[in-house]
Scaffold this active site. Structure first.
Site, PDB file in Angstrom:
ATOM      1  N   HIS A   1     -44.277  86.587  45.506  1.00  0.00           N
ATOM      2  CA  HIS A   1     -43.236  86.221  44.537  1.00  0.00           C
ATOM      3  C   HIS A   1     -43.836  86.027  43.140  1.00  0.00           C
ATOM      4  O   HIS A   1     -45.041  85.814  42.979  1.00  0.00           O
ATOM      5  CB  HIS A   1     -42.514  84.950  44.993  1.00  0.00           C
ATOM      6  CG  HIS A   1     -43.404  83.740  45.045  1.00  0.00           C
ATOM      7  ND1 HIS A   1     -43.810  83.053  43.921  1.00  0.00           N
ATOM      8  CD2 HIS A   1     -43.981  83.115  46.088  1.00  0.00           C
ATOM      9  CE1 HIS A   1     -44.587  82.057  44.269  1.00  0.00           C
ATOM     10  NE2 HIS A   1     -44.713  82.066  45.579  1.00  0.00           N
TER      11      HIS A   1
ATOM     12  N   GLU B   1     -44.090  80.363  53.452  1.00  0.00           N
ATOM     13  CA  GLU B   1     -45.448  79.967  53.067  1.00  0.00           C
ATOM     14  C   GLU B   1     -45.993  78.931  54.043  1.00  0.00           C
ATOM     15  O   GLU B   1     -45.263  78.311  54.819  1.00  0.00           O
ATOM     16  CB  GLU B   1     -45.440  79.421  51.620  1.00  0.00           C
ATOM     17  CG  GLU B   1     -46.795  78.994  51.063  1.00  0.00           C
ATOM     18  CD  GLU B   1     -47.875  80.071  51.053  1.00  0.00           C
ATOM     19  OE1 GLU B   1     -48.267  80.549  52.136  1.00  0.00           O
ATOM     20  OE2 GLU B   1     -48.370  80.406  49.955  1.00  0.00           O
TER      21      GLU B   1
END
Length: 197
Positions: free
Chosen positions: A17, A88
């Protein structure tokens, strides 16, 4: 048996990202859904021309907003599927903290080697990455885009190439960077790493 080793043309694109305030400051960002900064949105949009040159059979994104928005701004939001395994690392008690600050209390602390109370350790992430690799192997997709996060992507790349998550400690990954995994002959390999558009 549908094994990707039989399909030399398989490519898995790992895309991190774009920038967030916490990625910029070095804070561990696992379960906190920190949005992209203006710079992060620009970084994500800059991915679009590179990714438009590819034809993806499968696009998966982490459930976190920063990954979903990066996917959308990179032009692959339509048809993308949320994949929970792409989230994550869960940093537990270290969420939102910076490594230098943690080391004031625990010298030599490392996310790669230290216990993570209330979170995931390296072996946990390795198992999660392997589960996703196994899931991808079971598909017929040959060109796959995965929108995820730095630490998980580093472990995924390591797990893909070596079967061990430890190599991930040596694979740096910038915000909005692209990496490509595939095969060198029949051997799983990291074909490109940490490319910026």
């Amino acid at each position: 048996m549908n094994d990707m080793s039989e399909k030399g043309g398989v490519h898995i694109w790992l895309i991190r990202h774009g920038e967030t305030e916490w990625s910029k400051s070095g804070q561990h960002t696992g379960t906190t859904d920190v949005p992209l900064t203006d710079e992060g949105r620009k970084q994500a949009a800059a991915l679009a021309p590179v990714l438009a040159a590819q034809r993806f059979d499968l696009v998966l994104t982490s459930p976190m907003g920063r990954a979903i928005e990066t996917c959308r701004l990179a032009g692959l939001g339509e048809g993308a599927q949320v994949e929970p395994e792409l989230h994550e690392w869960n940093y537990g008690v270290y969420e939102g903290r910076k490594t230098p600050d943690i080391r004031q209390e625990i010298p030599d602390w490392s996310v790669w080697t230290s216990p993570i109370p209330q979170g995931e350790n390296l072996a946990d992430i390795g198992r999660r990455a392997q589960a996703l690799i196994d899931k991808l192997i079971a598909t017929n997709a040959t060109n796959i885009a995965l929108f995820s996060h730095a630490h998980f992507s580093r472990v995924f790349g390591a797990q893909w190439a070596t079967g061990s998550p430890a190599l991930g400690a040596h694979l740096a990954m910038d915000t909005a960077a692209m990496s490509v995994l595939g095969f060198e002959r029949e051997v799983r390999a990291i074909l490109k790493w940490n490319l910026l558009p």
